[in-house]
Design a protein around this motif. Structure first.
Motif, PDB file in Angstrom:
ATOM      1  N   TYR A 247       0.826  -1.220   0.000  1.00 23.57           N
ATOM      2  CA  TYR A 247       0.000   0.000   0.000  1.00 23.57           C
ATOM      3  C   TYR A 247       0.861   1.272   0.000  1.00 23.57           C
ATOM      4  N   ASP A 248       1.935   1.216  -0.804  1.00 21.96           N
ATOM      5  CA  ASP A 248       2.857   2.350  -0.919  1.00 21.96           C
ATOM      6  C   ASP A 248       2.431   3.197  -2.117  1.00 21.96           C
ATOM      7  N   PHE A 249       2.055   4.454  -1.853  1.00 26.89           N
ATOM      8  CA  PHE A 249       1.545   5.312  -2.936  1.00 26.89           C
ATOM      9  C   PHE A 249       2.640   5.708  -3.920  1.00 26.89           C
ATOM     10  N   SER A 250       3.920   5.576  -3.506  1.00 27.81           N
ATOM     11  CA  SER A 250       5.017   6.028  -4.379  1.00 27.81           C
ATOM     12  C   SER A 250       5.441   4.958  -5.381  1.00 27.81           C
ATOM     13  N   LYS A 251       4.904   3.723  -5.244  1.00 29.99           N
ATOM     14  CA  LYS A 251       5.281   2.649  -6.176  1.00 29.99           C
ATOM     15  C   LYS A 251       4.360   2.638  -7.398  1.00 29.99           C
ATOM     16  N   ALA A 252       4.736   1.810  -8.378  1.00 32.18           N
ATOM     17  CA  ALA A 252       3.911   1.689  -9.601  1.00 32.18           C
ATOM     18  C   ALA A 252       2.504   1.251  -9.220  1.00 32.18           C
ATOM     19  N   LYS A 253       1.510   1.775  -9.949  1.00 32.38           N
ATOM     20  CA  LYS A 253       0.121   1.497  -9.568  1.00 32.38           C
ATOM     21  C   LYS A 253      -0.253   0.036  -9.807  1.00 32.38           C
ATOM     22  N   SER A 254      -0.967  -0.530  -8.828  1.00 31.71           N
ATOM     23  CA  SER A 254      -1.482  -1.896  -8.967  1.00 31.71           C
ATOM     24  C   SER A 254      -2.709  -2.034  -8.073  1.00 31.71           C
TER      25      SER A 254
ATOM     26  N   LEU B 129     -15.226  -3.539  -8.506  1.00 33.30           N
ATOM     27  CA  LEU B 129     -14.787  -2.919  -7.257  1.00 33.30           C
ATOM     28  C   LEU B 129     -13.339  -3.307  -7.011  1.00 33.30           C
ATOM     29  N   ILE B 130     -12.500  -2.318  -6.813  1.00 33.52           N
ATOM     30  CA  ILE B 130     -11.062  -2.585  -6.678  1.00 33.52           C
ATOM     31  C   ILE B 130     -10.538  -2.128  -5.324  1.00 33.52           C
ATOM     32  N   LYS B 131      -9.440  -2.751  -4.932  1.00 36.43           N
ATOM     33  CA  LYS B 131      -8.660  -2.242  -3.805  1.00 36.43           C
ATOM     34  C   LYS B 131      -7.283  -1.902  -4.354  1.00 36.43           C
ATOM     35  N   VAL B 132      -6.857  -0.675  -4.119  1.00 32.42           N
ATOM     36  CA  VAL B 132      -5.569  -0.219  -4.652  1.00 32.42           C
ATOM     37  C   VAL B 132      -4.462  -0.729  -3.734  1.00 32.42           C
ATOM     38  N   ASN B 133      -3.550  -1.510  -4.294  1.00 27.25           N
ATOM     39  CA  ASN B 133      -2.465  -2.097  -3.490  1.00 27.25           C
ATOM     40  C   ASN B 133      -1.191  -1.260  -3.503  1.00 27.25           C
ATOM     41  N   SER B 134      -1.040  -0.437  -4.548  1.00 25.89           N
ATOM     42  CA  SER B 134       0.119   0.460  -4.598  1.00 25.89           C
ATOM     43  C   SER B 134      -0.167   1.562  -5.608  1.00 25.89           C
ATOM     44  N   GLY B 135       0.566   2.698  -5.450  1.00 26.57           N
ATOM     45  CA  GLY B 135       0.429   3.800  -6.400  1.00 26.57           C
ATOM     46  C   GLY B 135      -0.863   4.578  -6.238  1.00 26.57           C
TER      47      GLY B 135
ATOM     48  N   VAL C  96     -14.796  10.382  -8.263  1.00 27.95           N
ATOM     49  CA  VAL C  96     -13.624  10.961  -7.587  1.00 27.95           C
ATOM     50  C   VAL C  96     -12.507  11.096  -8.624  1.00 27.95           C
ATOM     51  N   SER C  97     -11.564  11.995  -8.343  1.00 32.12           N
ATOM     52  CA  SER C  97     -10.506  12.249  -9.338  1.00 32.12           C
ATOM     53  C   SER C  97      -9.385  11.218  -9.253  1.00 32.12           C
ATOM     54  N   GLU C  98      -9.154  10.683  -8.048  1.00 33.99           N
ATOM     55  CA  GLU C  98      -8.085   9.694  -7.905  1.00 33.99           C
ATOM     56  C   GLU C  98      -8.312   8.808  -6.688  1.00 33.99           C
ATOM     57  N   LEU C  99      -7.646   7.649  -6.708  1.00 34.31           N
ATOM     58  CA  LEU C  99      -7.719   6.693  -5.593  1.00 34.31           C
ATOM     59  C   LEU C  99      -6.299   6.361  -5.161  1.00 34.31           C
ATOM     60  N   HIS C 100      -6.017   6.573  -3.873  1.00 33.24           N
ATOM     61  CA  HIS C 100      -4.669   6.306  -3.359  1.00 33.24           C
ATOM     62  C   HIS C 100      -4.543   4.866  -2.873  1.00 33.24           C
ATOM     63  N   ALA C 101      -3.295   4.441  -2.711  1.00 35.97           N
ATOM     64  CA  ALA C 101      -3.011   3.085  -2.224  1.00 35.97           C
ATOM     65  C   ALA C 101      -3.792   2.822  -0.943  1.00 35.97           C
ATOM     66  N   GLY C 102      -4.421   1.645  -0.881  1.00 34.90           N
ATOM     67  CA  GLY C 102      -5.193   1.261   0.297  1.00 34.90           C
ATOM     68  C   GLY C 102      -6.664   1.592   0.204  1.00 34.90           C
TER      69      GLY C 102
END
Length: 697
Positions: A297-304, A321-327, A360-366
């Motif tokens: 759940y690191d926002f600075s890594k490549a999105k996944s 429905l997604i859960k953001v794991n990184s980026g 929403v405009s963006e989704l952060h890690a986690g």
């Protein structure tokens, strides 16, 4: 809705027995946070999370719904999961996306089977958890009893954070164990009050338990504790957060959902004590390098991200429905579906509030959100960029074992039904459609009778097609036990060329029940020319599809062509094929035909106290108990062989016998000779069908 960074996010799943108050708790949370201006009720069918027609009609949750709540600068994604066992797949999906759980216990009903199953699910996924005792405004609700029962089951880790204040049998306030202060409700306001005398002894016990837990978080704290020092409130809260996150303490609090009492403090405690995704770990595989990818759940890594649930609704459309794991995912991003090898533009990003999509405009890690209309996406798929393709492991989903045969009421609806069920299986991983071509039937697999009933109701109400459920046909087989020696002459004269085929054949058991037949020829002297051997084999191939006894497929027959005759002009492949078919019918019936029934290897897991009832029931179903193995948690695993016909209705009966505590699984094992009464019944049914068809003709 605002955009929230990882440390400001809490993903909380509500678990518990059906009817314990999960949906009304989610509704109270939504109301207090300002999402709704009035408090909906399950009985009125107007809650945020139970939005589908089926849920409103039946008054219980069928699907997991997401309610993102903004609270004191934090975002709490509340996942309201169903409590009934037939919809366990929805709860398993929700748990895979959550970082913590609230197990809701009905204060009046106390600990129920669903409470224990929720705890086991949290253990499996190592989720920190709270216990929330609902319905405290109801007569006979007992917080003390729930605490005692939970402590007996799970030990000293159960720690009350609040204690109820009652006056004249009414729930009027609560004591905060951490601050040792009393609070009363006056309308919607909370006002300080004295701790009642009768609560003081219990408060001291609970307080001592918490202080011990705080002391155990570090050596320095331990020394101070034994030195008689007191901890500051900030130190206590910080230490308790550590305890809650590592699962060494399970806080227990209470409230009334319908009066919104205790829910405000619960929301505060979620923010204070529950972990944010940044404290969690998650890893996948980088498909380019084949190395482990620590997303964490690191926002600075490549999105996944991964898709933990799919909604396919005829009214609101398809959402993944997604859960953001990184980026960080942003509007119009190009994403790569690793499982399907497809790159797509996501367009808009949403968060779903029940069935209401909010852009929403963006989704952060986690964070948890939704993408609309991803064409090939399915639940469990991993999403990333093509430059850094990350694949995540799939979460476990229960296997459906209850099945029924379904038929369309209107034959013209076959395609529509097929398309509707395909959409529903994308949405519900515990629903399976199987084409049993052998028995010419379509089967619907689910987690129980209620699950299948809901599917049929949805087909009618949402897709306007009607199906009937019926008892499935059992895949019996026919074989022979003895030998026979027959001949058959197929002779027809109809002007011009006639038809002539003459075969002499022996039939015997082949000993191999996995193959329909073995064909050999021992013809000497060209009595039957070689070019007719394939026609004889073709006749056998057709014959074994529907046996002569009860029209079930034939297995384990050895057929030997040893003699016959032919006509130089009238013999043909067709004539020899027809001669073989008739010879087979005659030879099969003379070789002591028997019916074989499919046998399953069954494993039933039940608490010790139910083993006698379960084994007695298995005997009634013609099951053979092979043994019992003790397993953790005071349970036994009973292993048995049972005819597939004996498994019909087993799910409902097992739940009834064990109060929902029993679980089972099975797989096909082999074929065995059916008892004579079963064989007679099937042969009689076949004869009746033949008679009926000839009467219709």
């Amino acid at each position: 809705m605002n955009v929230y960074t990882t440390e400001k996010i809490r993903n909380i799943v509500l678990l518990g027995h059906g009817g314990s108050g999960k949906t009304s708790l989610a509704e109270a949370m939504a109301y207090l946070s300002g999402i709704t201006s009035r408090l909906g009720k399950v009985s009125d069918g107007n809650t945020v999370s139970d939005y589908s027609k089926e849920e409103q009609k039946r008054k219980f949750s069928i699907n997991t719904s997401v309610i993102p709540i903004e609270w004191e600068g934090y975002k709490i994604n509340v996942l309201d999961a169903p409590g009934y066992f037939d919809f366990v797949g929805e709860a398993e999906e929700a748990v895979s996306a959550a970082t913590a759980a609230i197990i809701v216990v009905n204060g009046k009903a106390g600990i129920e089977v669903g409470t224990q199953k929720a705890w086991e699910l949290c253990d499996k996924y190592k989720l920190p958890r709270f216990i929330y005792v609902s319905n405290m405004d109801v007569d006979n609700a007992s917080f003390r009893q729930v605490v005692e029962d939970m402590t007996n089951l799970y030990g000293k880790k159960i720690a009350p954070f609040h204690l109820p204040i009652r006056e004249n049998e009414k729930f009027v306030g609560y004591i905060n164990v951490i601050t040792e202060t009393g609070n009363r409700w006056q309308g919607k306001e909370v006002v300080p009050c004295e701790v009642p005398e009768y609560n003081k002894a219990n408060l001291q016990i609970c307080r001592d338990t918490l202080m011990e837990a705080v002391a155990e978080t570090s050596e320095e704290f331990m020394e101070r504790y034994f030195g008689g020092e007191t901890f500051s409130e900030a130190e206590i809260r910080a230490a308790l957060r550590t305890n809650v996150c590592d699962g060494s303490i399970v806080p227990i609090s209470m409230g009334s959902n319908t009066l919104c009492q205790g829910v405000y403090t619960l929301l505060d405690d979620i923010v204070k004590y529950m972990p944010s995704p940044e404290n969690s770990e998650v890893a996948g595989i980088n498909m380019k390098t084949n190395e482990i990818y620590h997303a964490d759940y690191d926002f600075s890594k490549a999105k996944s991200a991964y898709i933990w649930k799919t909604i396919v609704d005829p009214f609101i459309g398809k959402y993944s429905l997604i859960k953001v794991n990184s980026g960080v995912f942003k509007t119009d991003d190009l994403i790569y579906n690793v499982d399907k090898d497809i790159e797509e533009k996501i367009g808009k990003i949403y968060v779903l509030q029940g069935n209401k999509p909010l852009e929403v405009s963006e989704l952060h890690a986690g964070d948890i959100g939704a993408f609309a209309k991803l064409t090939a996406a399915r639940t469990g798929n991993s999403l990333s960029t093509k430059a850094t393709p990350i694949k995540y492991g799939r979460f476990d989903i229960s296997t459906p074992y209850t099945y029924m045969r379904y038929k369309p009421k209107n034959k013209g609806d076959v395609d529509k039904i097929s398309q509707a069920l395909q959409k529903m299986t994308h949405e519900d991983l515990t629903l399976r459609v199987v084409n049993d071509s052998e028995n010419r039937q379509m089967l619907l697999y689910g987690m129980g009778d209620q699950h299948l009933e809901v599917v049929v109701s949805r087909l009618l109400n949402e897709y306007k097609v009607e199906v009937e459920l019926a008892r499935p046909k059992i895949a019996y087989r026919e074989t022979i036990k003895k030998e026979s020696d027959v001949e058959y002459k197929y002779k027809k004269q109809s002007g011009g060329h006639g038809q002539y085929g003459h075969v002499k054949m022996r039939f015997s058991p082949s000993g191999d029940l996995t193959a329909p037949f073995v064909f050999e020829q021992e013809v000497v002297g060209g009595a039957v020319p070689k070019n007719f051997f394939p026609a004889v084999e073709k006749g056998l191939q057709e014959s074994v599809l529907k046996g002569p006894m009860a029209a079930y497929p034939v297995v384990g027959v050895k057929a030997v062509l040893y003699d016959g005759s032919y006509h130089p002009v009238d013999s043909s492949e067709m004539a020899f094929k027809m001669a073989t078919i008739q010879a087979f019918k005659k030879g099969f019936m003379e070789a002591h035909p028997v019916l074989l029934e499919p046998i399953a290897s069954l494993k039933v897991t039940v608490p010790d106290s139910y083993t006698g009832d379960v084994m007695g029931d298995l005997n009634k179903r013609r099951g053979r108990v092979l043994g019992m193995n003790p397993i953790a948690g005071g349970k036994q695993m009973i292993e048995a062989d049972i005819p597939m016909s004996g498994l019909y209705g087993y799910c409902t009966d097992l739940r009834s016998m064990t109060g929902g505590r029993g679980e089972y699984s099975y797989e096909f094992s082999r074929y065995e000779q059916a008892p004579s009464d079963v064989q007679e019944k099937e042969v009689a049914a076949r004869a009746a069908k033949v008679a009926e068809n000839s009467a219709d003709d």
